[in-house]
Motif scaffolding. Sequence first.
Motif, PDB file in Angstrom:
ATOM      1  N   HIS A  42       5.911 -36.740 -33.133  1.00  8.24           N
ATOM      2  CA  HIS A  42       5.143 -37.995 -33.051  1.00  8.24           C
ATOM      3  C   HIS A  42       6.097 -39.099 -32.582  1.00  8.24           C
ATOM      4  CE1 HIS A  42       2.293 -35.767 -35.588  1.00  8.24           C
ATOM      5  NE2 HIS A  42       3.332 -35.483 -36.352  1.00  8.24           N
ATOM      6  N   ALA A  53      -2.894 -41.808 -26.741  1.00 10.60           N
ATOM      7  CA  ALA A  53      -2.161 -42.968 -27.271  1.00 10.60           C
ATOM      8  C   ALA A  53      -3.091 -44.119 -27.621  1.00 10.60           C
ATOM      9  CB  ALA A  53      -1.119 -43.405 -26.248  1.00 10.60           C
ATOM     10  N   TYR A  75      -5.082 -39.571 -40.881  1.00  9.56           N
ATOM     11  CA  TYR A  75      -5.488 -39.596 -39.467  1.00  9.56           C
ATOM     12  C   TYR A  75      -6.937 -39.118 -39.321  1.00  9.56           C
ATOM     13  CZ  TYR A  75      -3.533 -34.748 -39.502  1.00  9.56           C
ATOM     14  OH  TYR A  75      -3.218 -33.450 -39.793  1.00  9.56           O
ATOM     15  N   ILE A 126       2.297 -41.166 -31.841  1.00  6.69           N
ATOM     16  CA  ILE A 126       1.612 -40.481 -30.746  1.00  6.69           C
ATOM     17  C   ILE A 126       2.059 -39.015 -30.703  1.00  6.69           C
ATOM     18  CG2 ILE A 126       1.064 -40.538 -28.273  1.00  6.69           C
ATOM     19  CD1 ILE A 126       0.091 -42.967 -30.162  1.00  6.69           C
TER      20      ILE A 126
HETATM   21  C1  LIG Z   1       0.473 -37.020 -38.462  1.00  8.21           C
HETATM   22  C2  LIG Z   1      -0.220 -38.106 -37.694  1.00  8.21           C
HETATM   23  C3  LIG Z   1      -0.560 -37.923 -36.362  1.00  8.21           C
HETATM   24  C4  LIG Z   1      -1.153 -38.953 -35.647  1.00  8.21           C
HETATM   25  N1  LIG Z   1      -1.409 -38.772 -34.296  1.00  8.21           N
HETATM   26  C5  LIG Z   1      -1.909 -39.805 -33.571  1.00  8.21           C
HETATM   27  C6  LIG Z   1      -2.088 -39.674 -32.148  1.00  8.21           C
HETATM   28  O1  LIG Z   1      -1.809 -38.624 -31.555  1.00  8.21           O
HETATM   29  N2  LIG Z   1      -2.569 -40.729 -31.466  1.00  8.21           N
HETATM   30  C7  LIG Z   1      -2.887 -41.911 -32.075  1.00  8.21           C
HETATM   31  O2  LIG Z   1      -3.315 -42.819 -31.379  1.00  8.21           O
HETATM   32  N3  LIG Z   1      -2.736 -42.061 -33.418  1.00  8.21           N
HETATM   33  C8  LIG Z   1      -2.237 -41.049 -34.174  1.00  8.21           C
HETATM   34  N4  LIG Z   1      -2.049 -41.186 -35.530  1.00  8.21           N
HETATM   35  C9  LIG Z   1      -2.349 -42.455 -36.147  1.00  8.21           C
HETATM   36  C10 LIG Z   1      -3.587 -42.453 -37.037  1.00  8.21           C
HETATM   37  O3  LIG Z   1      -4.737 -42.362 -36.254  1.00  8.21           O
HETATM   38  C11 LIG Z   1      -3.513 -43.722 -37.904  1.00  8.21           C
HETATM   39  O4  LIG Z   1      -2.426 -43.558 -38.801  1.00  8.21           O
HETATM   40  C12 LIG Z   1      -4.795 -44.001 -38.649  1.00  8.21           C
HETATM   41  O5  LIG Z   1      -5.835 -44.380 -37.784  1.00  8.21           O
HETATM   42  C13 LIG Z   1      -4.599 -45.141 -39.666  1.00  8.21           C
HETATM   43  O6  LIG Z   1      -4.096 -46.269 -39.033  1.00  8.21           O
HETATM   44  P1  LIG Z   1      -2.758 -46.988 -39.596  1.00  8.21           P
HETATM   45  O7  LIG Z   1      -1.720 -45.955 -39.808  1.00  8.21           O
HETATM   46  O8  LIG Z   1      -2.445 -48.137 -38.728  1.00  8.21           O
HETATM   47  O9  LIG Z   1      -3.186 -47.501 -41.044  1.00  8.21           O
HETATM   48  P2  LIG Z   1      -3.738 -48.948 -41.426  1.00  8.21           P
HETATM   49  O10 LIG Z   1      -4.759 -49.392 -40.440  1.00  8.21           O
HETATM   50  O11 LIG Z   1      -2.577 -49.835 -41.670  1.00  8.21           O
HETATM   51  O12 LIG Z   1      -4.471 -48.622 -42.814  1.00  8.21           O
HETATM   52  C14 LIG Z   1      -3.668 -48.329 -43.981  1.00  8.21           C
HETATM   53  C15 LIG Z   1      -4.569 -47.937 -45.129  1.00  8.21           C
HETATM   54  O13 LIG Z   1      -5.442 -49.017 -45.447  1.00  8.21           O
HETATM   55  C16 LIG Z   1      -6.623 -48.532 -46.044  1.00  8.21           C
HETATM   56  N5  LIG Z   1      -7.815 -49.105 -45.338  1.00  8.21           N
HETATM   57  C17 LIG Z   1      -7.926 -49.452 -44.041  1.00  8.21           C
HETATM   58  N6  LIG Z   1      -9.173 -49.916 -43.776  1.00  8.21           N
HETATM   59  C18 LIG Z   1      -9.856 -49.875 -44.944  1.00  8.21           C
HETATM   60  C19 LIG Z   1     -11.194 -50.190 -45.351  1.00  8.21           C
HETATM   61  N7  LIG Z   1     -12.120 -50.669 -44.483  1.00  8.21           N
HETATM   62  N8  LIG Z   1     -11.541 -49.990 -46.648  1.00  8.21           N
HETATM   63  C20 LIG Z   1     -10.640 -49.480 -47.544  1.00  8.21           C
HETATM   64  N9  LIG Z   1      -9.385 -49.154 -47.214  1.00  8.21           N
HETATM   65  C21 LIG Z   1      -8.995 -49.334 -45.947  1.00  8.21           C
HETATM   66  C22 LIG Z   1      -6.588 -46.999 -45.927  1.00  8.21           C
HETATM   67  O14 LIG Z   1      -6.152 -46.461 -47.168  1.00  8.21           O
HETATM   68  C23 LIG Z   1      -5.506 -46.756 -44.867  1.00  8.21           C
HETATM   69  O15 LIG Z   1      -4.852 -45.499 -45.011  1.00  8.21           O
HETATM   70  C24 LIG Z   1      -1.470 -40.173 -36.281  1.00  8.21           C
HETATM   71  C25 LIG Z   1      -1.160 -40.336 -37.641  1.00  8.21           C
HETATM   72  C26 LIG Z   1      -0.532 -39.333 -38.344  1.00  8.21           C
HETATM   73  C27 LIG Z   1      -0.199 -39.542 -39.802  1.00  8.21           C
END
Ligand SMILES: Cc1cc2nc3c(=O)[nH]c(=O)nc-3n(C[C@H](O)[C@H](O)[C@H](O)COP(=O)(O)OP(=O)(O)OC[C@H]3O[C@@H](n4cnc5c(N)ncnc54)[C@H](O)[C@@H]3O)c2cc1C
Length: 392
Positions: A216, A129, A369, A163
């Motif tokens: 999730h 998480a 991810y 998660i």
């Molecule tokens: C199917 C699935 C399973 C997952 N499982 C888990 C899990 O088990 N545990 C867990 O903790 N998390 C999990 N996640 C979460 C995943 O790790 C996050 O979705 C991921 O880290 C992106 O964070 P966010 O969704 O908050 O996107 P945000 O931080 O809101 O980012 C959105 C978008 O902004 C853009 N962006 C961000 N930073 C930059 C940059 N520096 N330069 C250019 N563009 C940028 C990218 O296009 C990005 O996709 C899961 C996600 C999915 C879809």
Amino acid sequence: MEFTIPTRLRDLAARTRSFIEQDIIPFEKDPRWGAHGPDEDMRQEMNALARKAGVFAPHAPTEFGGLGLGHLDRAFVFEEAGYSILGPSALHCGAPDEGNVHLLEVVANSQQRRDYLEPLCRGERSCFAMTEPGGAGADPMMMQTTAELTEDGYVINGRKWLITGARNASFMIIMAKTVGLGEQDGATMFLTRLPREGIVIERDMNTMDSSFAGGHSVIRFDNLVLQKEDILGAPGEGFKYAQVRLAPARLTHCMRWLGSARRAHDTAARYAASRHAFGKPLGEHEGVGFMLADNEMEMRSARLSLQQAAWVLDQGERGTTESSMAKVQCSETIWNVVDRSMQILGGAGITDETPVERIFREVRGFRIYDGPSEVHRWSLARKVLKQAGRNA
Ligand SMILES: Cc1cc2nc3c(=O)[nH]c(=O)nc-3n(C[C@H](O)[C@H](O)[C@H](O)COP(=O)(O)OP(=O)(O)OC[C@H]3O[C@@H](n4cnc5c(N)ncnc54)[C@H](O)[C@@H]3O)c2cc1C
């Protein structure tokens, strides 16, 4: 440089392939496979078959019943496991459990190995998480969940989402920011068994994918009290451990999804060889034949890239840059291969007459991810510029 695949590995990959084809693909029609993954009964049944076939937990240490494969060895077996999107669940080598095995192997103390690592290797499910609504995401430094040191222990408050596997997991690894430790304050990992007072699963999220057991979830920590013994590793070192987990975990995702992309490609290739249009097989039209050729070439490059990165990890290095590059190459290749395969299949590709539409929904998330493509490119660009600055 040596590209020969050792016989024992070739045999294990072949055994995994026939296990997936004969024992697991039939489960793809099982009604126990729902929107939030296979149910517990179906997962256990597949695990029992994998144990019988001698392919269960290929990555886990042999002392806990696994096959003890190294990072590069996994590439051959995990790709075969991924030929069915249920394969990783069946072999118990899917996310997040497989990444958690690696993390615990590196960081857990002997008590935690007994309490968490061993049961996990033997078939328990876990979750990790970290991501938060409005907080930690692509930028983990935005973490909002806190663990405040009080007389009763660490009191944890915050919310997480996306998660994977939280529903019905046996334990959870929580990332929270400690408060009250002075210099040691910072991101810290905690371990706790589930269910537990103070951890509320608010809801299951509806997502495009459906292969992860437990789906999730959105989680709330409501004055969850944990103790010093529940800390994984040292306080304040959470981001360092997240990197330990992430480099291998993103590579194993590449391996498994590459197997699924190959299944989509094989399905499309069979269709292109047998379906006729405008007087000849589809595949003999250049537009279709070139799509198949591009699939072959790109899968080959992606495979070599991930195998090289896995080899770097086997040398004891962190492999951050290599695994990051391989992750972008693989996730984008996998997406392109599956998308082209769907195009070749025409209208049938959009239906559930073939496995391709399910694979298509499954692999889209991989470009987000384990670090979105943009973040990996951004970080790589910074390294390139730094190097250029040094050479200027
Ligand atoms: C199917 C699935 C399973 C997952 N499982 C888990 C899990 O088990 N545990 C867990 O903790 N998390 C999990 N996640 C979460 C995943 O790790 C996050 O979705 C991921 O880290 C992106 O964070 P966010 O969704 O908050 O996107 P945000 O931080 O809101 O980012 C959105 C978008 O902004 C853009 N962006 C961000 N930073 C930059 C940059 N520096 N330069 C250019 N563009 C940028 C990218 O296009 C990005 O996709 C899961 C996600 C999915 C879809």
